[in-house]
Design a protein around this motif. Structure first.
Motif, short mmCIF file in Angstrom:
data_model
loop_
_atom_site.label_atom_id
_atom_site.label_comp_id
_atom_site.label_asym_id
_atom_site.label_seq_id
_atom_site.Cartn_x
_atom_site.Cartn_y
_atom_site.Cartn_z
N ASN A 75 0.82 -1.21 0.00
CA ASN A 75 0.00 0.00 0.00
C ASN A 75 0.85 1.26 0.00
N ALA A 76 2.03 1.21 0.58
CA ALA A 76 2.91 2.38 0.60
C ALA A 76 3.41 2.73 -0.79
N LYS A 77 3.46 1.72 -1.66
CA LYS A 77 3.95 1.94 -3.03
C LYS A 77 2.82 1.92 -4.05
N ASN A 78 1.58 1.80 -3.59
CA ASN A 78 0.42 1.71 -4.50
C ASN A 78 0.62 0.64 -5.56
N THR A 79 1.12 -0.50 -5.13
CA THR A 79 1.52 -1.56 -6.05
C THR A 79 0.88 -2.89 -5.68
N VAL A 80 0.47 -3.62 -6.70
CA VAL A 80 -0.02 -4.99 -6.52
C VAL A 80 0.88 -5.91 -7.34
N TYR A 81 1.13 -7.09 -6.79
CA TYR A 81 2.01 -8.06 -7.42
C TYR A 81 1.26 -9.36 -7.69
N LEU A 82 1.76 -10.10 -8.66
CA LEU A 82 1.27 -11.46 -8.89
C LEU A 82 2.48 -12.35 -9.10
N GLN A 83 2.76 -13.18 -8.11
CA GLN A 83 3.84 -14.17 -8.22
C GLN A 83 3.25 -15.43 -8.83
N MET A 84 3.81 -15.84 -9.95
CA MET A 84 3.29 -17.00 -10.67
C MET A 84 4.35 -18.10 -10.69
N ASP A 85 4.04 -19.21 -10.08
CA ASP A 85 4.95 -20.35 -10.02
C ASP A 85 4.32 -21.55 -10.72
N SER A 86 5.15 -22.53 -11.04
CA SER A 86 4.68 -23.76 -11.69
C SER A 86 3.82 -23.43 -12.90
N LEU A 87 4.32 -22.54 -13.72
CA LEU A 87 3.54 -22.09 -14.87
C LEU A 87 3.34 -23.21 -15.88
N LYS A 88 2.17 -23.18 -16.52
CA LYS A 88 1.77 -24.16 -17.51
C LYS A 88 1.52 -23.47 -18.85
N PRO A 89 1.62 -24.20 -19.94
CA PRO A 89 1.33 -23.58 -21.25
C PRO A 89 -0.06 -22.94 -21.31
N GLU A 90 -1.02 -23.51 -20.60
CA GLU A 90 -2.37 -22.94 -20.61
C GLU A 90 -2.47 -21.64 -19.82
N ASP A 91 -1.40 -21.25 -19.14
CA ASP A 91 -1.38 -19.94 -18.48
C ASP A 91 -1.01 -18.82 -19.45
N THR A 92 -0.67 -19.17 -20.67
CA THR A 92 -0.33 -18.17 -21.67
C THR A 92 -1.52 -17.25 -21.93
N ALA A 93 -1.31 -15.95 -21.76
CA ALA A 93 -2.38 -14.97 -21.90
C ALA A 93 -1.81 -13.57 -21.71
N VAL A 94 -2.65 -12.58 -21.96
CA VAL A 94 -2.34 -11.21 -21.57
C VAL A 94 -2.94 -11.01 -20.17
N TYR A 95 -2.10 -10.55 -19.26
CA TYR A 95 -2.50 -10.37 -17.87
C TYR A 95 -2.74 -8.88 -17.61
N TYR A 96 -3.87 -8.59 -16.98
CA TYR A 96 -4.28 -7.22 -16.69
C TYR A 96 -4.47 -7.03 -15.19
N CYS A 97 -3.97 -5.91 -14.68
CA CYS A 97 -4.30 -5.57 -13.30
C CYS A 97 -5.50 -4.62 -13.29
N ASN A 98 -6.17 -4.59 -12.17
CA ASN A 98 -7.37 -3.79 -12.01
C ASN A 98 -7.36 -3.18 -10.61
N ALA A 99 -7.84 -1.96 -10.49
CA ALA A 99 -7.90 -1.33 -9.18
C ALA A 99 -9.12 -0.43 -9.09
N ASP A 100 -9.77 -0.46 -7.95
CA ASP A 100 -10.85 0.47 -7.61
C ASP A 100 -10.26 1.50 -6.67
N LEU A 101 -10.32 2.76 -7.05
CA LEU A 101 -9.65 3.78 -6.25
C LEU A 101 -10.36 5.11 -6.36
N VAL A 102 -9.94 6.02 -5.49
CA VAL A 102 -10.41 7.40 -5.53
C VAL A 102 -9.20 8.27 -5.82
N GLY A 103 -9.31 9.12 -6.84
CA GLY A 103 -8.19 9.97 -7.20
C GLY A 103 -8.56 10.95 -8.28
N GLY A 104 -7.54 11.59 -8.86
CA GLY A 104 -7.77 12.56 -9.92
C GLY A 104 -7.28 13.93 -9.52
#
Length: 123
Positions: free
Chosen positions: A73-102
């Motif tokens: 939260n201090a860095k406004n960052t989200v991570y996804l650690q992916m282990d034991s990857l499989k060929p079927e994990d092939t994709a475009v990965y998108y992050c999403n956030a609900d926030l207040v700002g502007g």
């Protein structure tokens, strides 16, 4: 301008690991839930994992035990650690956030998406 910027995609062999990062930048008052989705060619976008401001994380059954979502939260960052990857994990990965700002004094509730990071699992 508030935006989400992803990094960390690439090519990895089956059984390997990758770590995706997603930083929320701009003038932000508060970030609520954050999550990761993916979209494989010819398929709909699907939820992988989500993490609220507080409380327990949630995972799709097809990544349980292999992927881990976390946030700094201090860095406004989200991570996804992916282990034991499989060929079927092939994709475009998108992050999403609900926030207040502007613009200060005129903050808005925003639901944002990252630009996408291609993950290819292949030997």
């Amino acid at each position: 301008q508030v935006q989400l910027v992803e990094s960390g995609g690439g090519l990895v062999q089956p059984g390997g690991s990758l770590r995706l990062s997603c930083v929320a930048s701009g003038t932000i008052s508060r970030i609520y839930a954050m999550g990761w989705y993916r979209q494989a060619p010819g398929k709909e976008r699907e939820l992988i994992a989500s993490i609220p401001t507080g409380g327990s994380t949630k995972y799709a059954d097809f990544v349980k035990g292999r992927f881990t979502i976390s946030r700094d939260n201090a860095k406004n960052t989200v991570y996804l650690q992916m282990d034991s990857l499989k060929p079927e994990d092939t994709a475009v990965y998108y992050c999403n956030a609900d926030l207040v700002g502007g613009t200060p004094g005129a903050y808005r509730y925003l639901g944002l998406w990252g630009q996408g990071a291609l993950v290819t699992v292949s030997s």
